[in-house]
Design a protein around this motif. Sequence first.
Motif, PDB file in Angstrom:
ATOM      1  N   GLY A   1     -10.094  -3.092   4.199  1.00 28.93           N
ATOM      2  CA  GLY A   1      -8.762  -2.945   3.623  1.00 28.93           C
ATOM      3  C   GLY A   1      -7.895  -2.051   4.493  1.00 28.93           C
ATOM      4  O   GLY A   1      -8.358  -1.403   5.423  1.00 28.93           O
ATOM      5  N   ASP A   2      -6.602  -2.010   4.160  1.00 30.49           N
ATOM      6  CA  ASP A   2      -5.644  -1.286   4.991  1.00 30.49           C
ATOM      7  C   ASP A   2      -5.949   0.201   5.036  1.00 30.49           C
ATOM      8  O   ASP A   2      -5.986   0.822   6.094  1.00 30.49           O
ATOM      9  CB  ASP A   2      -4.220  -1.499   4.455  1.00 30.49           C
ATOM     10  CG  ASP A   2      -3.796  -2.956   4.579  1.00 30.49           C
ATOM     11  OD1 ASP A   2      -4.382  -3.643   5.431  1.00 30.49           O
ATOM     12  OD2 ASP A   2      -2.898  -3.369   3.834  1.00 30.49           O
ATOM     13  N   GLU A   3      -6.178   0.795   3.870  1.00 32.71           N
ATOM     14  CA  GLU A   3      -6.328   2.239   3.818  1.00 32.71           C
ATOM     15  C   GLU A   3      -7.615   2.685   4.479  1.00 32.71           C
ATOM     16  O   GLU A   3      -7.641   3.622   5.286  1.00 32.71           O
ATOM     17  CB  GLU A   3      -6.281   2.681   2.351  1.00 32.71           C
ATOM     18  CG  GLU A   3      -5.997   4.148   2.194  1.00 32.71           C
ATOM     19  CD  GLU A   3      -5.719   4.516   0.741  1.00 32.71           C
ATOM     20  OE1 GLU A   3      -6.676   4.888   0.054  1.00 32.71           O
ATOM     21  OE2 GLU A   3      -4.562   4.372   0.304  1.00 32.71           O
TER      22      GLU A   3
ATOM     23  N   ASP B   1       2.950   3.549  -3.933  1.00 27.06           N
ATOM     24  CA  ASP B   1       2.313   4.458  -4.864  1.00 27.06           C
ATOM     25  C   ASP B   1       3.351   5.456  -5.359  1.00 27.06           C
ATOM     26  O   ASP B   1       4.557   5.261  -5.175  1.00 27.06           O
ATOM     27  CB  ASP B   1       1.133   5.159  -4.187  1.00 27.06           C
ATOM     28  CG  ASP B   1       1.550   5.863  -2.898  1.00 27.06           C
ATOM     29  OD1 ASP B   1       2.743   5.757  -2.532  1.00 27.06           O
ATOM     30  OD2 ASP B   1       0.697   6.506  -2.269  1.00 27.06           O
TER      31      ASP B   1
ATOM     32  N   THR C   1       0.806  -1.220   0.000  1.00 29.03           N
ATOM     33  CA  THR C   1       0.000   0.000   0.000  1.00 29.03           C
ATOM     34  C   THR C   1       0.839   1.271   0.000  1.00 29.03           C
ATOM     35  O   THR C   1       0.298   2.362  -0.193  1.00 29.03           O
ATOM     36  CB  THR C   1      -0.911   0.009   1.238  1.00 29.03           C
ATOM     37  OG1 THR C   1      -0.115  -0.163   2.411  1.00 29.03           O
ATOM     38  CG2 THR C   1      -1.941  -1.100   1.155  1.00 29.03           C
TER      39      THR C   1
END
Length: 471
Positions: free
Chosen positions: A460-462, A213, A210
Amino acid sequence: MYRVRGLIIISVHVTLMAAELGPKLPEKPVIAVNKCCESYEVMVKNHCTHINQTNETMWYPTFTSKDGRLLTGIEYKILNGNPDCGSTQKWPIYHYQNSSDVLKLLPNGVLRHYLFFEKENDEEKEEMKEEQENSKGLMFQDYVPGKYCLEKRIDENLVSEYALVCAPEHHKTDWTSTKFLLLNIINPVTHAVNIACFLIIAIVYFIMPTLRDLVGNIITTLLICLIIYQAADMTRLLTIFTNHISIIIAEIVCYIALLAAFFWINSLGYYIWKTFRSRNVFLRITDKKKYCYYSIYVWSCTILMGFLAVFGHFALDYPQVRRLTFEGEQEAIGSLGIIIFFVPVAFTILVNVFFFAATVKVLNRMNTYGRIHHKLKHSFRMFLLLFLEMTIAWLFFLLSFSKYDGLVYCYVIVNTFQGPLILYICVFNQRHVSYLIRKTCCYSVCACSCCRPEPECEWGDEMTAMNTGIY
Protein backbone atom coordinates in the motif's frame (compact mmCIF):
# COMPACT_ATOMS: atom_id res chain seq x y z
CA MET A 1 -24.16 135.51 -28.10
CA TYR A 2 -24.56 133.09 -30.96
CA ARG A 3 -20.86 132.44 -30.88
CA VAL A 4 -21.09 131.50 -27.17
CA ARG A 5 -23.94 129.11 -27.86
CA GLY A 6 -21.99 127.51 -30.70
CA LEU A 7 -18.94 127.03 -28.53
CA ILE A 8 -21.06 125.40 -25.80
CA ILE A 9 -22.68 123.02 -28.27
CA ILE A 10 -19.33 122.06 -29.78
CA SER A 11 -17.79 121.45 -26.35
CA VAL A 12 -20.73 119.22 -25.34
CA HIS A 13 -20.37 117.15 -28.53
CA VAL A 14 -16.65 116.80 -28.02
CA THR A 15 -17.17 115.68 -24.42
CA LEU A 16 -19.74 113.08 -25.44
CA MET A 17 -17.51 111.75 -28.23
CA ALA A 18 -14.56 111.52 -25.82
CA ALA A 19 -16.71 109.62 -23.35
CA GLU A 20 -17.80 107.16 -26.05
CA LEU A 21 -14.30 106.67 -27.41
CA GLY A 22 -12.62 106.49 -23.95
CA PRO A 23 -11.90 103.26 -22.07
CA LYS A 24 -14.99 101.54 -20.74
CA LEU A 25 -15.12 100.27 -17.16
CA PRO A 26 -15.29 96.45 -16.92
CA GLU A 27 -18.75 95.14 -16.25
CA LYS A 28 -19.23 93.09 -13.10
CA PRO A 29 -19.69 89.42 -14.03
CA VAL A 30 -23.08 87.85 -13.42
CA ILE A 31 -23.00 84.52 -11.58
CA ALA A 32 -25.12 81.76 -13.09
CA VAL A 33 -26.88 79.53 -10.54
CA ASN A 34 -28.84 76.45 -11.60
CA LYS A 35 -32.26 75.90 -10.00
CA CYS A 36 -33.53 72.32 -10.21
CA CYS A 37 -37.20 73.23 -10.62
CA GLU A 38 -38.94 76.08 -12.40
CA SER A 39 -38.80 79.56 -10.92
CA TYR A 40 -42.32 79.20 -9.50
CA GLU A 41 -41.76 75.70 -8.06
CA VAL A 42 -40.10 74.03 -5.08
CA MET A 43 -39.34 70.36 -4.49
CA VAL A 44 -41.79 68.42 -2.34
CA LYS A 45 -40.15 65.09 -1.50
CA ASN A 46 -38.83 64.10 -4.93
CA HIS A 47 -41.17 66.07 -7.21
CA CYS A 48 -41.32 69.71 -8.30
CA THR A 49 -44.50 71.35 -7.00
CA HIS A 50 -46.04 74.78 -7.58
CA ILE A 51 -45.30 77.19 -4.75
CA ASN A 52 -49.03 77.94 -4.29
CA GLN A 53 -49.61 74.33 -3.21
CA THR A 54 -47.22 74.70 -0.29
CA ASN A 55 -46.87 77.00 2.70
CA GLU A 56 -43.23 77.81 1.94
CA THR A 57 -41.57 80.78 0.28
CA MET A 58 -39.56 80.76 -2.90
CA TRP A 59 -35.92 79.69 -2.89
CA TYR A 60 -33.20 82.24 -3.52
CA PRO A 61 -29.45 81.58 -3.56
CA THR A 62 -27.40 82.63 -0.53
CA PHE A 63 -23.73 83.32 -1.14
CA THR A 64 -21.19 82.56 1.57
CA SER A 65 -17.47 83.24 1.81
CA LYS A 66 -14.96 80.49 2.54
CA ASP A 67 -14.79 81.57 6.19
CA GLY A 68 -18.59 81.30 6.61
CA ARG A 69 -19.66 84.98 6.26
CA LEU A 70 -22.85 85.78 4.38
CA LEU A 71 -22.31 87.96 1.30
CA THR A 72 -24.72 90.42 -0.29
CA GLY A 73 -24.75 92.49 -3.44
CA ILE A 74 -23.67 89.70 -5.75
CA GLU A 75 -25.37 89.77 -9.14
CA TYR A 76 -26.67 86.43 -10.32
CA LYS A 77 -29.06 84.90 -12.78
CA ILE A 78 -31.18 81.78 -12.31
CA LEU A 79 -30.96 78.94 -14.84
CA ASN A 80 -33.69 76.35 -14.49
CA GLY A 81 -33.08 72.66 -14.97
CA ASN A 82 -30.85 69.82 -13.87
CA PRO A 83 -27.09 69.88 -14.55
CA ASP A 84 -25.72 68.38 -17.73
CA CYS A 85 -23.60 65.51 -16.42
CA GLY A 86 -23.33 63.51 -19.63
CA SER A 87 -22.39 59.93 -18.79
CA THR A 88 -21.37 60.88 -15.23
CA GLN A 89 -23.56 59.75 -12.36
CA LYS A 90 -25.75 62.29 -10.52
CA TRP A 91 -25.69 62.43 -6.71
CA PRO A 92 -28.28 64.07 -4.41
CA ILE A 93 -27.08 66.02 -1.35
CA TYR A 94 -29.33 67.21 1.49
CA HIS A 95 -28.37 70.08 3.79
CA TYR A 96 -30.52 70.65 6.86
CA GLN A 97 -29.95 71.65 10.48
CA ASN A 98 -27.35 69.50 12.28
CA SER A 99 -26.65 67.48 9.14
CA SER A 100 -23.19 66.17 8.34
CA ASP A 101 -23.52 67.50 4.77
CA VAL A 102 -23.12 71.28 4.48
CA LEU A 103 -23.56 73.21 1.22
CA LYS A 104 -21.86 76.58 0.69
CA LEU A 105 -22.41 78.66 -2.45
CA LEU A 106 -19.21 80.63 -2.96
CA PRO A 107 -19.22 84.12 -4.55
CA ASN A 108 -17.64 82.78 -7.76
CA GLY A 109 -20.60 80.44 -8.30
CA VAL A 110 -18.80 77.29 -7.11
CA LEU A 111 -20.82 75.00 -4.85
CA ARG A 112 -18.69 73.62 -2.02
CA HIS A 113 -19.83 70.48 -0.21
CA TYR A 114 -18.41 70.03 3.29
CA LEU A 115 -18.66 66.78 5.22
CA PHE A 116 -18.27 66.97 8.98
CA PHE A 117 -20.15 66.25 12.18
CA GLU A 118 -21.93 68.99 14.07
CA LYS A 119 -20.16 70.02 17.26
CA GLU A 120 -22.08 70.36 20.51
CA ASN A 121 -20.21 73.01 22.53
CA ASP A 122 -18.87 76.42 21.58
CA GLU A 123 -15.20 75.45 21.82
CA GLU A 124 -15.59 72.66 19.27
CA LYS A 125 -17.59 74.97 17.01
CA GLU A 126 -14.80 77.56 17.19
CA GLU A 127 -12.23 74.89 16.32
CA MET A 128 -14.37 73.79 13.39
CA LYS A 129 -14.63 77.40 12.23
CA GLU A 130 -10.86 77.81 12.34
CA GLU A 131 -10.38 74.60 10.40
CA GLN A 132 -12.93 75.79 7.85
CA GLU A 133 -11.10 79.11 7.47
CA ASN A 134 -7.82 77.34 6.87
CA SER A 135 -9.45 74.64 4.70
CA LYS A 136 -7.55 72.01 6.66
CA GLY A 137 -8.85 68.89 8.34
CA LEU A 138 -12.18 69.03 6.49
CA MET A 139 -13.42 66.93 3.63
CA PHE A 140 -14.96 69.03 0.87
CA GLN A 141 -15.64 68.87 -2.84
CA ASP A 142 -16.16 71.78 -5.21
CA TYR A 143 -18.67 71.75 -8.08
CA VAL A 144 -18.34 74.36 -10.82
CA PRO A 145 -21.38 76.13 -12.28
CA GLY A 146 -23.29 73.89 -14.65
CA LYS A 147 -22.38 70.75 -12.70
CA TYR A 148 -24.97 71.24 -9.98
CA CYS A 149 -28.43 72.60 -9.28
CA LEU A 150 -29.94 73.86 -6.01
CA GLU A 151 -33.48 73.79 -4.70
CA LYS A 152 -35.54 74.03 -1.54
CA ARG A 153 -36.83 70.60 -0.55
CA ILE A 154 -39.84 69.92 1.68
CA ASP A 155 -40.42 66.53 3.26
CA GLU A 156 -43.36 66.76 5.66
CA ASN A 157 -42.05 69.07 8.43
CA LEU A 158 -38.40 68.96 7.36
CA VAL A 159 -37.20 71.80 5.14
CA SER A 160 -33.75 71.33 3.66
CA GLU A 161 -31.56 72.63 0.89
CA TYR A 162 -31.28 70.11 -1.92
CA ALA A 163 -28.48 69.83 -4.45
CA LEU A 164 -28.15 67.52 -7.42
CA VAL A 165 -24.50 67.32 -8.44
CA CYS A 166 -22.45 65.52 -11.04
CA ALA A 167 -20.07 62.95 -9.64
CA PRO A 168 -16.56 64.44 -9.52
CA GLU A 169 -14.07 63.21 -12.03
CA HIS A 170 -11.24 61.00 -10.86
CA HIS A 171 -7.96 62.66 -10.19
CA LYS A 172 -5.16 62.02 -12.57
CA THR A 173 -3.10 59.05 -11.47
CA ASP A 174 0.65 58.89 -11.62
CA TRP A 175 1.03 55.50 -13.27
CA THR A 176 4.78 55.44 -12.67
CA SER A 177 4.74 56.22 -8.94
CA THR A 178 6.01 53.60 -6.51
CA LYS A 179 2.75 53.44 -4.57
CA PHE A 180 0.61 52.90 -7.64
CA LEU A 181 2.92 50.21 -9.03
CA LEU A 182 3.08 48.32 -5.73
CA LEU A 183 -0.57 48.52 -4.73
CA ASN A 184 -2.26 48.24 -8.12
CA ILE A 185 0.11 46.10 -10.23
CA ILE A 186 2.54 44.15 -8.08
CA ASN A 187 0.01 43.60 -5.30
CA PRO A 188 -2.65 41.87 -7.50
CA VAL A 189 0.01 39.75 -9.23
CA THR A 190 1.51 38.52 -5.95
CA HIS A 191 -1.89 37.81 -4.46
CA ALA A 192 -2.87 35.89 -7.60
CA VAL A 193 0.31 33.79 -7.29
CA ASN A 194 -0.49 33.07 -3.65
CA ILE A 195 -4.06 32.08 -4.50
CA ALA A 196 -2.79 29.74 -7.24
CA CYS A 197 -0.33 28.09 -4.80
CA PHE A 198 -3.01 27.64 -2.15
CA LEU A 199 -5.40 26.22 -4.72
CA ILE A 200 -2.81 23.68 -5.89
CA ILE A 201 -2.19 22.49 -2.32
CA ALA A 202 -5.91 22.25 -1.58
CA ILE A 203 -6.53 20.20 -4.73
CA VAL A 204 -3.63 17.85 -3.93
CA TYR A 205 -4.84 17.21 -0.39
CA PHE A 206 -8.43 16.83 -1.55
CA ILE A 207 -8.02 14.40 -4.46
CA MET A 208 -5.39 12.10 -2.89
CA PRO A 209 -7.29 9.38 -0.98
CA THR A 210 -4.47 8.74 1.50
CA LEU A 211 -4.24 12.46 2.32
CA ARG A 212 -7.91 12.86 3.16
CA ASP A 213 -7.39 12.17 6.84
CA LEU A 214 -7.99 14.65 9.66
CA VAL A 215 -4.72 16.52 9.06
CA GLY A 216 -5.40 16.72 5.33
CA ASN A 217 -8.95 18.03 5.86
CA ILE A 218 -7.71 20.67 8.29
CA ILE A 219 -5.00 21.77 5.82
CA THR A 220 -7.54 21.94 2.98
CA THR A 221 -9.98 24.07 4.99
CA LEU A 222 -7.17 26.32 6.23
CA LEU A 223 -6.04 26.93 2.65
CA ILE A 224 -9.58 27.82 1.57
CA CYS A 225 -9.62 30.45 4.34
CA LEU A 226 -6.27 31.77 3.12
CA ILE A 227 -7.57 31.96 -0.46
CA ILE A 228 -10.51 34.09 0.70
CA TYR A 229 -8.15 36.20 2.80
CA GLN A 230 -5.81 36.83 -0.13
CA ALA A 231 -8.67 37.81 -2.46
CA ALA A 232 -10.18 40.23 0.08
CA ASP A 233 -6.78 41.65 1.01
CA MET A 234 -6.03 42.34 -2.65
CA THR A 235 -9.28 44.30 -2.95
CA ARG A 236 -8.55 46.12 0.31
CA LEU A 237 -5.17 47.39 -0.89
CA LEU A 238 -6.23 48.44 -4.39
CA THR A 239 -6.41 52.23 -4.55
CA ILE A 240 -8.55 52.29 -7.68
CA PHE A 241 -11.59 51.13 -5.67
CA THR A 242 -12.92 54.15 -3.77
CA ASN A 243 -16.42 53.11 -2.65
CA HIS A 244 -16.26 53.03 1.15
CA ILE A 245 -18.91 50.30 1.30
CA SER A 246 -16.87 47.91 -0.85
CA ILE A 247 -13.71 48.72 1.15
CA ILE A 248 -15.41 47.94 4.48
CA ILE A 249 -16.90 44.69 3.16
CA ALA A 250 -13.50 43.62 1.81
CA GLU A 251 -11.85 44.38 5.16
CA ILE A 252 -14.47 42.45 7.13
CA VAL A 253 -14.14 39.39 4.87
CA CYS A 254 -10.34 39.66 5.01
CA TYR A 255 -10.18 39.79 8.81
CA ILE A 256 -12.75 37.02 9.32
CA ALA A 257 -10.96 34.68 6.90
CA LEU A 258 -7.60 35.37 8.55
CA LEU A 259 -9.11 34.76 11.99
CA ALA A 260 -10.58 31.44 10.82
CA ALA A 261 -7.20 30.37 9.38
CA PHE A 262 -5.49 30.92 12.74
CA PHE A 263 -8.22 29.00 14.54
CA TRP A 264 -7.65 26.09 12.13
CA ILE A 265 -3.88 26.07 12.70
CA ASN A 266 -4.67 26.15 16.41
CA SER A 267 -6.91 23.08 15.98
CA LEU A 268 -4.12 21.27 14.13
CA GLY A 269 -1.66 21.98 16.93
CA TYR A 270 -4.14 20.79 19.54
CA TYR A 271 -4.82 17.54 17.63
CA ILE A 272 -1.12 16.72 17.29
CA TRP A 273 -0.41 17.56 20.93
CA LYS A 274 -3.36 15.54 22.19
CA THR A 275 -2.47 12.52 20.03
CA PHE A 276 1.14 12.43 21.21
CA ARG A 277 0.00 12.93 24.81
CA SER A 278 -2.60 10.15 24.65
CA ARG A 279 -1.50 6.68 25.70
CA ASN A 280 -3.97 4.99 23.35
CA VAL A 281 -3.95 6.48 19.86
CA PHE A 282 -6.44 3.91 18.53
CA LEU A 283 -9.53 5.73 19.70
CA ARG A 284 -13.00 4.75 18.66
CA ILE A 285 -13.88 8.23 17.43
CA THR A 286 -13.37 8.62 13.70
CA ASP A 287 -11.59 11.40 11.84
CA LYS A 288 -14.93 12.54 10.46
CA LYS A 289 -16.35 13.18 13.93
CA LYS A 290 -13.15 14.88 15.03
CA TYR A 291 -13.29 17.17 12.01
CA CYS A 292 -16.90 18.04 12.83
CA TYR A 293 -15.94 18.91 16.42
CA TYR A 294 -13.03 21.06 15.31
CA SER A 295 -15.27 22.75 12.72
CA ILE A 296 -17.81 23.63 15.40
CA TYR A 297 -15.04 25.13 17.53
CA VAL A 298 -13.45 27.12 14.69
CA TRP A 299 -16.58 28.50 13.03
CA SER A 300 -18.42 29.28 16.26
CA CYS A 301 -15.43 31.27 17.57
CA THR A 302 -14.91 32.97 14.20
CA ILE A 303 -18.57 33.97 13.80
CA LEU A 304 -18.79 35.16 17.41
CA MET A 305 -15.65 37.31 17.24
CA GLY A 306 -16.56 38.59 13.78
CA PHE A 307 -20.02 39.62 14.97
CA LEU A 308 -18.58 41.39 18.01
CA ALA A 309 -16.02 43.22 15.88
CA VAL A 310 -18.58 44.39 13.31
CA PHE A 311 -21.04 45.39 16.03
CA GLY A 312 -18.32 47.25 17.90
CA HIS A 313 -17.30 49.12 14.75
CA PHE A 314 -20.77 50.28 13.72
CA ALA A 315 -22.28 50.79 17.18
CA LEU A 316 -19.46 51.74 19.57
CA ASP A 317 -16.47 52.94 17.58
CA TYR A 318 -15.86 56.15 15.68
CA PRO A 319 -15.35 55.51 11.97
CA GLN A 320 -11.70 55.53 11.01
CA VAL A 321 -10.78 57.43 7.88
CA ARG A 322 -7.98 56.02 5.77
CA ARG A 323 -6.17 58.51 3.54
CA LEU A 324 -5.33 57.48 0.01
CA THR A 325 -2.98 59.41 -2.23
CA PHE A 326 -5.03 59.13 -5.40
CA GLU A 327 -8.69 59.24 -4.42
CA GLY A 328 -8.94 61.22 -1.18
CA GLU A 329 -10.22 59.53 1.96
CA GLN A 330 -12.02 56.25 2.54
CA GLU A 331 -13.82 54.92 5.57
CA ALA A 332 -12.23 51.84 7.11
CA ILE A 333 -12.73 49.53 10.09
CA GLY A 334 -12.05 51.44 13.31
CA SER A 335 -9.50 50.63 15.98
CA LEU A 336 -12.04 48.86 18.20
CA GLY A 337 -13.05 46.46 15.44
CA ILE A 338 -9.40 45.74 14.57
CA ILE A 339 -8.62 45.00 18.24
CA ILE A 340 -11.54 42.58 18.51
CA PHE A 341 -10.43 40.86 15.30
CA PHE A 342 -6.72 40.54 16.14
CA VAL A 343 -6.64 39.89 19.89
CA PRO A 344 -7.96 36.31 19.34
CA VAL A 345 -5.24 35.82 16.70
CA ALA A 346 -2.58 36.81 19.22
CA PHE A 347 -4.16 34.47 21.77
CA THR A 348 -4.07 31.51 19.35
CA ILE A 349 -0.39 32.26 18.68
CA LEU A 350 0.39 32.02 22.39
CA VAL A 351 -1.61 28.79 22.67
CA ASN A 352 0.23 27.34 19.66
CA VAL A 353 3.54 28.14 21.34
CA PHE A 354 2.37 26.09 24.32
CA PHE A 355 1.34 23.20 22.03
CA PHE A 356 4.75 23.30 20.37
CA ALA A 357 6.67 23.27 23.68
CA ALA A 358 4.47 20.56 25.18
CA THR A 359 4.72 18.35 22.08
CA VAL A 360 8.52 18.68 21.95
CA LYS A 361 8.63 17.69 25.62
CA VAL A 362 6.53 14.59 24.92
CA LEU A 363 8.66 13.64 21.89
CA ASN A 364 11.86 13.84 23.93
CA ARG A 365 10.43 11.32 26.38
CA MET A 366 9.33 8.82 23.71
CA ASN A 367 11.73 6.00 22.86
CA THR A 368 9.63 4.08 20.37
CA TYR A 369 7.32 5.32 17.65
CA GLY A 370 4.35 3.57 16.13
CA ARG A 371 3.08 4.07 12.62
CA ILE A 372 0.70 6.84 13.66
CA HIS A 373 3.37 8.56 15.76
CA HIS A 374 5.82 8.33 12.89
CA LYS A 375 3.30 9.97 10.56
CA LEU A 376 2.30 12.64 13.08
CA LYS A 377 5.93 13.54 13.63
CA HIS A 378 6.06 14.85 10.06
CA SER A 379 2.66 16.51 10.51
CA PHE A 380 4.09 18.22 13.59
CA ARG A 381 7.00 19.57 11.54
CA MET A 382 4.52 20.86 8.93
CA PHE A 383 2.45 22.47 11.69
CA LEU A 384 5.53 24.21 13.10
CA LEU A 385 6.61 25.62 9.73
CA LEU A 386 3.06 26.76 8.87
CA PHE A 387 2.70 28.37 12.27
CA LEU A 388 5.97 30.30 11.90
CA GLU A 389 5.19 31.44 8.38
CA MET A 390 1.65 32.59 9.19
CA THR A 391 2.80 34.37 12.36
CA ILE A 392 5.52 36.32 10.54
CA ALA A 393 3.09 37.27 7.76
CA TRP A 394 0.54 38.38 10.37
CA LEU A 395 3.09 40.59 12.13
CA PHE A 396 3.90 42.37 8.86
CA PHE A 397 0.16 42.62 8.25
CA LEU A 398 -0.17 44.47 11.57
CA LEU A 399 2.67 46.80 10.63
CA SER A 400 0.84 47.72 7.41
CA PHE A 401 -1.76 49.60 9.49
CA SER A 402 0.87 52.19 10.34
CA LYS A 403 0.75 55.64 8.77
CA TYR A 404 4.09 55.01 7.06
CA ASP A 405 3.82 53.84 3.46
CA GLY A 406 7.12 51.98 3.72
CA LEU A 407 5.61 49.43 6.11
CA VAL A 408 2.76 48.83 3.67
CA TYR A 409 5.32 48.18 0.93
CA CYS A 410 7.16 45.76 3.25
CA TYR A 411 3.95 43.84 3.82
CA VAL A 412 3.29 43.59 0.07
CA ILE A 413 6.81 42.27 -0.49
CA VAL A 414 6.67 39.77 2.40
CA ASN A 415 3.24 38.58 1.31
CA THR A 416 4.77 37.68 -2.06
CA PHE A 417 6.58 34.71 -0.52
CA GLN A 418 3.65 33.35 1.51
CA GLY A 419 2.12 31.19 -1.22
CA PRO A 420 5.37 29.62 -2.51
CA LEU A 421 6.57 28.97 1.06
CA ILE A 422 3.36 27.21 2.07
CA LEU A 423 3.49 25.22 -1.19
CA TYR A 424 6.99 24.08 -0.26
CA ILE A 425 5.99 23.28 3.34
CA CYS A 426 2.88 21.27 2.49
CA VAL A 427 4.00 19.52 -0.72
CA PHE A 428 7.70 19.54 -1.55
CA ASN A 429 8.90 19.32 2.05
CA GLN A 430 6.57 16.36 2.71
CA ARG A 431 8.27 13.47 0.99
CA HIS A 432 5.23 11.21 1.12
CA VAL A 433 3.09 13.91 -0.57
CA SER A 434 5.58 14.39 -3.40
CA TYR A 435 5.82 10.60 -3.66
CA LEU A 436 2.04 10.32 -4.11
CA ILE A 437 2.05 13.11 -6.70
CA ARG A 438 4.77 11.39 -8.72
CA LYS A 439 2.97 8.08 -8.46
CA THR A 440 -0.35 9.55 -9.60
CA CYS A 441 0.76 12.01 -12.25
CA CYS A 442 3.90 10.55 -13.82
CA TYR A 443 4.28 6.94 -12.81
CA SER A 444 5.59 5.55 -16.06
CA VAL A 445 4.93 8.26 -18.63
CA CYS A 446 7.17 10.96 -17.20
CA ALA A 447 9.94 11.96 -19.62
CA CYS A 448 12.44 12.52 -16.82
CA SER A 449 13.43 9.29 -15.10
CA CYS A 450 14.28 11.08 -11.86
CA CYS A 451 10.62 12.05 -11.43
CA ARG A 452 9.42 8.44 -11.67
CA PRO A 453 8.71 6.79 -8.31
CA GLU A 454 10.11 3.48 -7.24
CA PRO A 455 8.26 0.32 -8.33
CA GLU A 456 5.18 -0.15 -6.18
CA CYS A 457 5.18 -2.93 -3.59
CA GLU A 458 2.14 -4.78 -2.30
CA TRP A 459 2.09 -3.02 1.07
CA GLY A 460 0.00 0.00 0.00
CA ASP A 461 0.94 3.65 -0.34
CA GLU A 462 1.66 4.39 3.29
CA MET A 463 3.64 1.24 4.08
CA THR A 464 5.49 1.51 0.78
CA ALA A 465 6.48 5.05 1.62
CA MET A 466 7.67 4.05 5.09
CA ASN A 467 9.74 1.12 3.80
CA THR A 468 11.34 3.18 1.06
CA GLY A 469 12.25 6.11 3.30
CA ILE A 470 9.61 8.46 1.94
CA TYR A 471 8.43 9.45 5.41
